[in-house]
Motif scaffolding. Sequence first.
Motif, PDB file in Angstrom:
ATOM      1  N   GLU A 293      50.574  29.096  63.295  1.00  9.92           N
ATOM      2  CA  GLU A 293      51.403  29.373  64.722  1.00  9.92           C
ATOM      3  C   GLU A 293      50.679  28.196  65.418  1.00  9.92           C
ATOM      4  N   ILE A 303      59.448  30.606  69.178  1.00 10.22           N
ATOM      5  CA  ILE A 303      59.325  32.180  67.795  1.00 10.22           C
ATOM      6  C   ILE A 303      60.144  33.587  68.666  1.00 10.22           C
ATOM      7  N   ARG A 306      57.950  38.285  64.798  1.00 13.76           N
ATOM      8  CA  ARG A 306      56.424  38.181  64.731  1.00 13.76           C
ATOM      9  C   ARG A 306      55.883  39.548  64.215  1.00 13.76           C
ATOM     10  N   VAL A 313      53.380  34.528  62.023  1.00 13.24           N
ATOM     11  CA  VAL A 313      55.128  34.355  62.649  1.00 13.24           C
ATOM     12  C   VAL A 313      55.968  34.477  61.769  1.00 13.24           C
ATOM     13  N   MET A 316      62.123  32.071  63.676  1.00  9.37           N
ATOM     14  CA  MET A 316      61.834  30.722  64.487  1.00  9.37           C
ATOM     15  C   MET A 316      63.349  30.185  64.987  1.00  9.37           C
TER      16      MET A 316
END
Length: 354
Positions: A293, A303, A306, A313, A316
């Motif tokens: 990250e 991002i 999660r 991560v 994205m």
Amino acid sequence: MKGKLILEDGSVFYGTLVGDSTAVGEVVFNTGMTGYQEILTDPSYCGQIVALTYPLIGNYGVADLFQQSRKSFVRGFIISELCEEPSNYQCENTLIQYLTENEIPCIYGVDTRAITRRIRSNGTMKGVIVPEDVSEEVIKKYFDLVPAMKEVQEVTTPEVYVMENSGPHIVVMDFGIKRNILNSLHNLGCKLTVLPADATSEEILKLNPDGIFLSNGPGDPKDVPYAIETIKELIGKKPIFGICLGHQLIALALGADTYKMKFGHRGSNQPVKNLLTGRVHITSQNHGYAVEESSLENIDVLITHRSVNDNTVEGMRHKKLPVFSVQYHPEASPGPDDNTYLFDEFMALLPKGV
């Protein structure tokens, strides 16, 4: 035949072998309650010995419907209780027959939860499956002679092939793609041209696709530098969607970094939070590497997802270019359809989107 699994830390687990073959590889665990044939045929497990935490395996048999690739690429299979009399209307064969016919080393009657606890505590490690009477000297040679893996080259398609359709044209870079991913895109009307992992940007752009899909695959993303360079040259030229290894390769192509996780995420019950909507989705995952990250801080990406379990991560999106990716498998069905919206988002980026 009696056999044993020896881990790199010296721990030994005894059980029964299917056949008398041996296996050497990285030992990982999967927490899914179902999907053992999909695991066996997921190319992302290339080079690995897979321990299943769910205790009863084989109870619904096997069928070609569940096959995810042209063959199994796992190095070995570890099971607690192996069911030899499956019951399911789709069953075409037993799991033990499948393992035998495909020469997949397997040890069962093993305490798989103890193995899982050891990996969770000490991290992923190498292991060997051998007959019980194999000497320590031979076992040491197995550990010493573990070859350097070139997993992606082993699992990628050896030749270009096309899945015809009337909709948008997608070029798929095959790093070890699962059949269900191809079916998901094809069912949306896409024409798919599937290329080997070492395809160049010139070869891809010459096909003038509407979009580019970067597939899942095994191993360390840094072991395929040629793919990273190709993706660098493609970013900004066409809409790009990547999953799993494809997600990590996009990050590296953008100048970010990846790292090897302690024991990875492998299972069909991994919670992921969509930061754009606030919703938590149950996802199917299979990866031992993740995007660092902190390396994304100076890159023009957002991002979007999660992991609820460890905050890593999981997704994205580029802030300016039509490029996005996730670390999990939207084509799998733990939800069962929670994550198929990602394919719709990809279609919306295409000039001929539906």
